[in-house]
Write a protein that holds these residues in place. Structure first.
Motif, PDB file in Angstrom:
ATOM      1  N   GLY A   6       0.810  -1.201   0.000  1.00 56.85           N
ATOM      2  CA  GLY A   6       0.000   0.000   0.000  1.00 56.85           C
ATOM      3  C   GLY A   6       0.849   1.258   0.000  1.00 56.85           C
ATOM      4  N   GLU A 115     -10.582  -9.650  -3.732  1.00 51.83           N
ATOM      5  CA  GLU A 115      -9.180  -9.286  -3.540  1.00 51.83           C
ATOM      6  C   GLU A 115      -8.500 -10.333  -2.665  1.00 51.83           C
ATOM      7  N   THR A 206      -9.258  -3.164   4.945  1.00 56.10           N
ATOM      8  CA  THR A 206      -8.112  -2.685   4.172  1.00 56.10           C
ATOM      9  C   THR A 206      -7.103  -1.896   5.002  1.00 56.10           C
ATOM     10  N   ALA A 229     -10.212   1.716 -10.279  1.00 50.00           N
ATOM     11  CA  ALA A 229     -10.195   1.053  -8.974  1.00 50.00           C
ATOM     12  C   ALA A 229     -10.184  -0.461  -9.119  1.00 50.00           C
ATOM     13  N   SER A 232      -6.882  -2.192  -9.380  1.00 52.61           N
ATOM     14  CA  SER A 232      -6.028  -2.135  -8.207  1.00 52.61           C
ATOM     15  C   SER A 232      -6.670  -2.936  -7.090  1.00 52.61           C
ATOM     16  N   LYS A 233      -6.043  -2.894  -5.905  1.00 54.48           N
ATOM     17  CA  LYS A 233      -6.558  -3.646  -4.764  1.00 54.48           C
ATOM     18  C   LYS A 233      -7.561  -2.783  -4.009  1.00 54.48           C
ATOM     19  N   THR A 234      -8.786  -2.779  -4.500  1.00 57.18           N
ATOM     20  CA  THR A 234      -9.827  -1.948  -3.897  1.00 57.18           C
ATOM     21  C   THR A 234     -11.040  -2.780  -3.527  1.00 57.18           C
ATOM     22  N   CYS A 338     -12.551   1.724  -0.891  1.00 53.43           N
ATOM     23  CA  CYS A 338     -11.512   1.574   0.120  1.00 53.43           C
ATOM     24  C   CYS A 338     -10.381   0.732  -0.447  1.00 53.43           C
ATOM     25  N   CYS A 339      -9.168   1.174  -0.182  1.00 52.57           N
ATOM     26  CA  CYS A 339      -7.998   0.490  -0.719  1.00 52.57           C
ATOM     27  C   CYS A 339      -6.809   0.772   0.182  1.00 52.57           C
ATOM     28  N   SER A 340      -5.708   0.100  -0.095  1.00 48.25           N
ATOM     29  CA  SER A 340      -4.513   0.337   0.700  1.00 48.25           C
ATOM     30  C   SER A 340      -3.877   1.674   0.369  1.00 48.25           C
TER      31      SER A 340
END
Length: 512
Positions: A6, A115, A206, A229, A232-234, A338-340
């Motif tokens: 992240g 994820e 997250t 998004a 990605s890691k969301t 929400c994501c890192s």
């Protein structure tokens, strides 16, 4: 793509832990407890979240079942071959129980299943009902700025051998029920999961960035933001609008009012030579679907090519459906991403955001000055001095103008989630002019009377967390978090995410 862990974190005195080195919730060490059970050849019994009605908790309304009939059973007492996971984790693995109104949490689980890296972070590997099984499991959540490791036993509340709360559609799969139990323990009880906002669980999964958009005022390129998004890691969720009349219910056309949904995909299709942006959604109930344009039975699917239909179109009553972006922004109220880290917004692998976090407190009589209209006391609120450096060339060419995200979260200290009283909170950002940058100490009331904020939250609201995404030019700024009224004592977590190099300090001294 963002770095694996992240945002790059700027270390300071508040840099306490990470998902790989979490704190032990209630001082319970999973490794020690697990090994003790193996040594003594016993199944774990969690005395801090016992198998009785205290762990189920008290509901505001009378529950639809007789709690005296509840029997706590381990999975091995319910099925002959219990498994934590059967054929991988999926958003279709589970269904919401009839007793608990926690669609906000279950919609978050639906996002989590997409994820795998975040799922492994929340549900550590090497847990099973076979190898080294001892009736003990553990999960990890980010709570109020800190990662915690939560230990539970696998005794689950049942009535007539049916799980009382979340249940798996595969009878011998138990990861959803155990994950829900661990989160219930963190929140105080199962009843404390009743009602909430999807952003709360998404953030707790997250531990990173939260972006919130009101759909009636969302940016024109929101669908593009959502598309980025998903690369990605969301985790993405949303909430539907209210409906108070039969006419409003007709407009919803199968969408449950005031209900949390998982956003599970976006796709662009060509329909009769017109480009249509579609959004895919999941109802955590596992049923009740949209009946309008682009729904499972919509004739509009006949207007796209067969290849697209094979990818997107399924006529299944599983709670998942497509709708156009136009309908989505009309019928749904808000979306939470929400994501890192918000790196995905820039489309550049060379530009990485950084994060800084501070644990603070408003104290009555000293640092609880109230809102900005309280001109005599506002200046006594905590003041954070922030220096924004020039962007490097890669970051300066990013796709979006915003370069700063500020989050303010109330740091609750009570055991039970539903016993917490949220205050109305918000923050203001002020620019420090060049001639005032040499000043030390806290800025006076005159400064705030004479200065206009360059950014601020959309009012002060009673949510657990508020955030604002905006642009700051290189320079010096003050961030002032506040409650609505002077004298309101509470703890908070202030987080700053920036794609500029950022210097951050709490101003300790006073100038008045």
């Amino acid at each position: 793509m963002p770095p694996p862990d992240g945002c790059q974190h700027n270390p300071n005195e508040d840099d306490v832990n990470s998902p790989t080195s979490p704190l032990n919730f209630l001082d319970q060490n999973y490794q020690e407890l697990h090994q003790n059970c193996l040594t003594e050849n016993t199944l774990y019994n969690d005395e801090l979240f016992p198998p009785d009605n205290s762990s189920i908790g008290l509901f505001d309304d009378e529950p639809v079942v007789d709690m005296s009939q509840v029997v706590w059973k381990r999975p091995s007492e319910l099925v002959s071959d219990p498994n934590l996971i059967v054929d991988g984790v999926s958003r279709f693995d589970y269904a919401q129980g009839s007793v608990l109104g926690n669609c906000w949490f279950l919609a978050s689980i639906g996002a989590l299943t997409f994820e795998k890296d975040i799922m492994k972070q929340v549900m550590p590997a090497e847990q099973s009902f076979t190898k080294d099984y001892a009736g003990i499991f553990h999960f990890r959540f980010w709570r109020f700025g800190k990662w915690i490791d939560v230990v539970i036993d696998d005794q689950l509340p049942t009535i007539d051998d049916e799980l009382l709360f979340v249940c798996s559609k595969t009878s011998n799969e138990f990861w959803p029920a155990l994950l829900e139990k661990a989160y219930a323990k963190v929140c105080g009880s199962y009843a404390d999961l009743n009602a909430g906002f999807i952003s709360e669980a998404l953030m707790d999964f997250t531990g990173g960035t939260h972006m919130y958009y009101q759909l009636n005022t969302a940016p024109a390129d929101l669908w593009k933001i959502m598309e980025c998004a998903f690369t990605s890691k969301t985790l993405i969720g949303c909430g539907s609008n209210t409906a108070t009349t039969p006419e409003e219910n007709e407009i919803l056309c199968g969408i449950v009012a005031l209900h949390a949904y998982t956003v599970t995909g976006v796709f662009e299709v060509t329909s009769d030579e017109n480009t249509v942006n579609l959004v895919r959604l999941l109802n955590p109930w596992g049923e009740e679907e949209w009946r309008g344009d682009w729904s499972d039975g919509s004739p509009l699917w006949d207007t796209v090519c067969e290849e697209v239909r094979k990818i997107c179109h399924e006529v299944l009553n599983n709670g998942e459906f497509w709708m156009s972006m136009e309908d989505f922004t009309t019928i749904f109220e808000s979306i939470d991403i929400c994501c890192s880290c918000p790196d995905f917004l820039d489309g550049s692998s060379e530009c990485h955001w950084t994060s800084i976090r501070h644990f603070g407190r408003w104290n009555a009589g000293s640092t609880a000055g109230g809102d900005i209209i309280e001109t005599e006391t506002f200046w006594t609120n905590p003041q954070f001095r922030v220096t924004i450096d020039e962007l490097n060339e890669e970051c300066a060419s990013g796709q979006r103008p915003e370069n700063t995200l500020v989050s303010l979260m109330q740091n609750h200290e009570k055991k039970n989630r539903n016993s917490q009283t949220n205050l109305d909170i918000g923050f203001y950002v002020f620019e420090v002019s060049i001639d005032m940058r040499s000043q030390s100490g806290r800025f006076s009331s005159e400064f705030f009377i004479e200065s206009e904020p360059v950014a601020q939250t959309d009012g002060l609201v009673w949510l657990r967390e508020v955030m604002k995404f905006f642009r700051l030019e290189p320079g010096e700024y003050l961030i002032v978090p506040c409650t609505e009224n002077p004298g309101e004592t509470a703890s908070f977590v202030l987080s700053i995410f920036s794609k500029n190099e950022t210097h951050f300090e709490l101003i300790q001294e006073t100038s008045e």
